[in-house]
Design a protein around this motif. Structure first.
Motif, PDB file in Angstrom:
ATOM      1  N   LEU A   7      13.786   2.733  -7.166  1.00 19.78           N
ATOM      2  CA  LEU A   7      12.272   2.177  -6.039  1.00 19.78           C
ATOM      3  C   LEU A   7      12.302   0.742  -5.680  1.00 19.78           C
ATOM      4  O   LEU A   7      12.564   0.082  -4.722  1.00 19.78           O
ATOM      5  CB  LEU A   7      11.100   2.406  -6.544  1.00 19.78           C
ATOM      6  CG  LEU A   7      10.853   4.156  -6.976  1.00 19.78           C
ATOM      7  CD1 LEU A   7       9.617   4.171  -7.926  1.00 19.78           C
ATOM      8  CD2 LEU A   7      10.801   4.058  -5.942  1.00 19.78           C
ATOM      9  N   LEU A  10      15.345   0.748  -3.181  1.00 24.91           N
ATOM     10  CA  LEU A  10      15.191   0.851  -2.309  1.00 24.91           C
ATOM     11  C   LEU A  10      13.933   0.297  -1.243  1.00 24.91           C
ATOM     12  O   LEU A  10      14.046   0.069  -0.481  1.00 24.91           O
ATOM     13  CB  LEU A  10      14.224   2.685  -2.279  1.00 24.91           C
ATOM     14  CG  LEU A  10      15.482   3.850  -2.585  1.00 24.91           C
ATOM     15  CD1 LEU A  10      14.597   4.973  -3.303  1.00 24.91           C
ATOM     16  CD2 LEU A  10      16.351   4.216  -1.317  1.00 24.91           C
ATOM     17  N   SER A  11      13.048  -0.200  -1.754  1.00 28.45           N
ATOM     18  CA  SER A  11      11.880  -0.929  -1.137  1.00 28.45           C
ATOM     19  C   SER A  11      12.586  -2.231  -0.820  1.00 28.45           C
ATOM     20  O   SER A  11      12.621  -3.185   0.160  1.00 28.45           O
ATOM     21  CB  SER A  11      10.625  -2.243  -2.675  1.00 28.45           C
ATOM     22  OG  SER A  11      10.384  -2.423  -2.695  1.00 28.45           O
ATOM     23  N   LEU A 231       6.244   2.647   3.855  1.00 34.18           N
ATOM     24  CA  LEU A 231       7.521   3.241   2.714  1.00 34.18           C
ATOM     25  C   LEU A 231       8.084   1.492   1.389  1.00 34.18           C
ATOM     26  O   LEU A 231       7.667   1.694   0.542  1.00 34.18           O
ATOM     27  CB  LEU A 231       8.835   3.331   3.562  1.00 34.18           C
ATOM     28  CG  LEU A 231       9.079   3.865   4.149  1.00 34.18           C
ATOM     29  CD1 LEU A 231       9.870   4.676   5.177  1.00 34.18           C
ATOM     30  CD2 LEU A 231       8.168   5.311   3.263  1.00 34.18           C
ATOM     31  N   SER A 232       7.965   0.266   2.296  1.00 37.49           N
ATOM     32  CA  SER A 232       8.413  -0.626   1.632  1.00 37.49           C
ATOM     33  C   SER A 232       7.382  -0.817  -0.238  1.00 37.49           C
ATOM     34  O   SER A 232       7.571  -1.609  -0.850  1.00 37.49           O
ATOM     35  CB  SER A 232       8.806  -2.327   2.032  1.00 37.49           C
ATOM     36  OG  SER A 232       7.643  -2.687   2.424  1.00 37.49           O
ATOM     37  N   PHE A 235       7.641   2.120  -2.592  1.00 33.13           N
ATOM     38  CA  PHE A 235       8.799   1.447  -3.646  1.00 33.13           C
ATOM     39  C   PHE A 235       8.872   0.443  -4.314  1.00 33.13           C
ATOM     40  O   PHE A 235       8.600   0.196  -5.538  1.00 33.13           O
ATOM     41  CB  PHE A 235       9.574   1.917  -2.609  1.00 33.13           C
ATOM     42  CG  PHE A 235      10.336   2.801  -1.814  1.00 33.13           C
ATOM     43  CD1 PHE A 235      10.284   3.940  -2.249  1.00 33.13           C
ATOM     44  CD2 PHE A 235      11.224   3.227  -1.099  1.00 33.13           C
ATOM     45  CE1 PHE A 235      10.941   4.826  -2.169  1.00 33.13           C
ATOM     46  CE2 PHE A 235      11.351   4.518   0.469  1.00 33.13           C
ATOM     47  CZ  PHE A 235      11.014   5.236  -0.508  1.00 33.13           C
ATOM     48  N   TRP A 236       8.459  -0.652  -2.944  1.00 35.55           N
ATOM     49  CA  TRP A 236       7.864  -2.011  -3.973  1.00 35.55           C
ATOM     50  C   TRP A 236       6.869  -1.978  -5.529  1.00 35.55           C
ATOM     51  O   TRP A 236       7.420  -2.216  -7.024  1.00 35.55           O
ATOM     52  CB  TRP A 236       7.156  -2.903  -3.281  1.00 35.55           C
ATOM     53  CG  TRP A 236       7.384  -4.255  -3.656  1.00 35.55           C
ATOM     54  CD1 TRP A 236       8.551  -5.141  -4.868  1.00 35.55           C
ATOM     55  CD2 TRP A 236       6.079  -5.092  -3.760  1.00 35.55           C
ATOM     56  NE1 TRP A 236       8.033  -6.245  -4.796  1.00 35.55           N
ATOM     57  CE2 TRP A 236       6.283  -6.428  -4.673  1.00 35.55           C
ATOM     58  CE3 TRP A 236       4.478  -5.001  -3.688  1.00 35.55           C
ATOM     59  CZ2 TRP A 236       5.639  -7.288  -4.612  1.00 35.55           C
ATOM     60  CZ3 TRP A 236       3.636  -6.014  -3.281  1.00 35.55           C
ATOM     61  CH2 TRP A 236       4.686  -7.135  -4.128  1.00 35.55           C
ATOM     62  N   GLY A 238       6.088   1.215  -6.853  1.00 34.22           N
ATOM     63  CA  GLY A 238       7.000   2.494  -7.998  1.00 34.22           C
ATOM     64  C   GLY A 238       7.636   1.262  -8.695  1.00 34.22           C
ATOM     65  O   GLY A 238       7.433   1.753  -9.692  1.00 34.22           O
ATOM     66  N   GLY A 239       8.501   0.930  -8.322  1.00 35.30           N
ATOM     67  CA  GLY A 239       9.612  -0.366  -8.854  1.00 35.30           C
ATOM     68  C   GLY A 239       8.788  -1.102 -10.069  1.00 35.30           C
ATOM     69  O   GLY A 239       9.249  -0.927 -11.486  1.00 35.30           O
ATOM     70  N   ASN A 252      14.853  -6.416  -6.565  1.00 37.31           N
ATOM     71  CA  ASN A 252      14.327  -6.885  -5.357  1.00 37.31           C
ATOM     72  C   ASN A 252      15.271  -8.468  -4.813  1.00 37.31           C
ATOM     73  O   ASN A 252      15.018  -7.485  -3.292  1.00 37.31           O
ATOM     74  CB  ASN A 252      12.993  -6.973  -5.271  1.00 37.31           C
ATOM     75  CG  ASN A 252      11.542  -6.535  -5.466  1.00 37.31           C
ATOM     76  OD1 ASN A 252      10.947  -6.442  -6.071  1.00 37.31           O
ATOM     77  ND2 ASN A 252      11.883  -5.175  -5.467  1.00 37.31           N
TER      78      ASN A 252
END
Length: 292
Positions: A7, A10-11, A231-232, A235-236, A238-239, A252
């Motif tokens: 995640l 992806l972020s 989305l970012s 994902f951010w 979530g990471g 990141n």
């Protein structure tokens, strides 16, 4: 690679695409106003998300709710506005690599407030990533006016990244125990509230004037808000929820790789040897993090 690590990367990819879009939009929309517009759109995306997958509201005490809202005000209202201003001054590629200062700030704050520690290989990754900033941030301007503009941009950029790091470390403990989508929405509400307060303090209208609205490319604004913010941010956060703050922060940093490449393709920014060296150092640092 676990869920949190995936995640985090992806972020970085989603944010990089957003930065390229914001650089184009920043040519016609003031940074703070652009920040408010994209965050209001994201709030619109979040409402159906809460209804469909949000689940029951989080059980937050007054202190945790205040921390979450404050995190949004610092990380979205203040940090993102400074970031967009620096982006206009420095360009996407240099700003992307300057963003590598993010992990040192998070690591320092996590050490102080969260008691996290890095393994030796992770520390090596940290050093390599930071080296990329020093390489790309070297003096390249020749005119005094250019150097002053560069220094102002660098100060604004570093300030924005420091505030982003503070905001995520501040909310890390609360984030670990609460539903992700609700935390995204609450932080976003804090960010929008902070932006409206900022406009009120500056006695400025938060909405673009009629002539400004005529120049706004609304499909591009919607795309930037969805990819670069909605989305970012999912994902951010979530990471950070599923791995340590230090590891998520350094992963990141792959943002710089994506931004340099995308800026060369879509914005036609020069892909210099200095930038390529900075990217190479960043890749090496991320590899150390993944192998640790």
């Amino acid at each position: 690679m676990g869920l949190g690590e995936a995640l985090a990367i992806l972020s970085a990819l989603a944010w990089s695409a957003g930065v390229i879009i914001y650089k184009r939009l920043g040519e016609t929309i003031a940074p703070t106003r652009l920040n408010l517009m994209k965050n209001l759109i994201v709030l619109g995306f979040l409402l159906p998300s809460l209804a469909l997958i949000g689940g029951p509201p989080p059980q937050l005490g007054a202190a945790d709710l205040a921390i979450t809202l404050l995190s949004g005000m610092i990380g979205i209202a203040l940090a993102d506005s400074l970031y967009l201003t620096a982006l206009n001054r420095l360009g996407a590629a240099r700003m992307g690599i300057l963003g590598n200062f993010y992990s040192p700030f998070v690591i320092l704050l996590s050490f102080v407030f969260l008691g996290e520690r890095l393994q030796p290989l992770q520390m090596a990754g940290f050093v390599l990533v930071t080296s990329g900033v020093l390489v790309v941030g070297g003096r390249t301007a020749t005119e005094p006016a250019q150097r002053r503009e560069l220094r102002r941009g660098l100060l604004l950029g570093i300030g924005s990244i420091a505030l982003m790091a503070l905001a995520i470390v501040l909310v890390k403990r609360v984030l670990e125990t609460q539903p992700l989508i609700w935390m995204v929405a609450l932080r976003m509400a804090g960010g929008v509230g902070g932006l409206l307060l900022l406009f009120a303090l500056r006695r400025e209208a938060p909405w673009p004037r009629a002539e400004e609205r005529a120049r706004i490319r609304w499909p591009v604004v919607l795309l930037g808000a969805f990819v670069g913010q909605y989305l970012s941010m999912l994902f951010w956060l979530g990471g950070y929820k599923y791995t340590s703050a230090s590891v998520a922060a350094i992963l990141n940093e792959t943002t710089s790789i994506f931004i340099v490449i995308l800026a060369a393709i879509f914005l036609h920014e020069a892909l210099t040897r200095r930038k390529l060296l900075g990217v190479a150092l960043t890749i090496s640092g991320v590899a150390c993090m993944l192998l640790a």
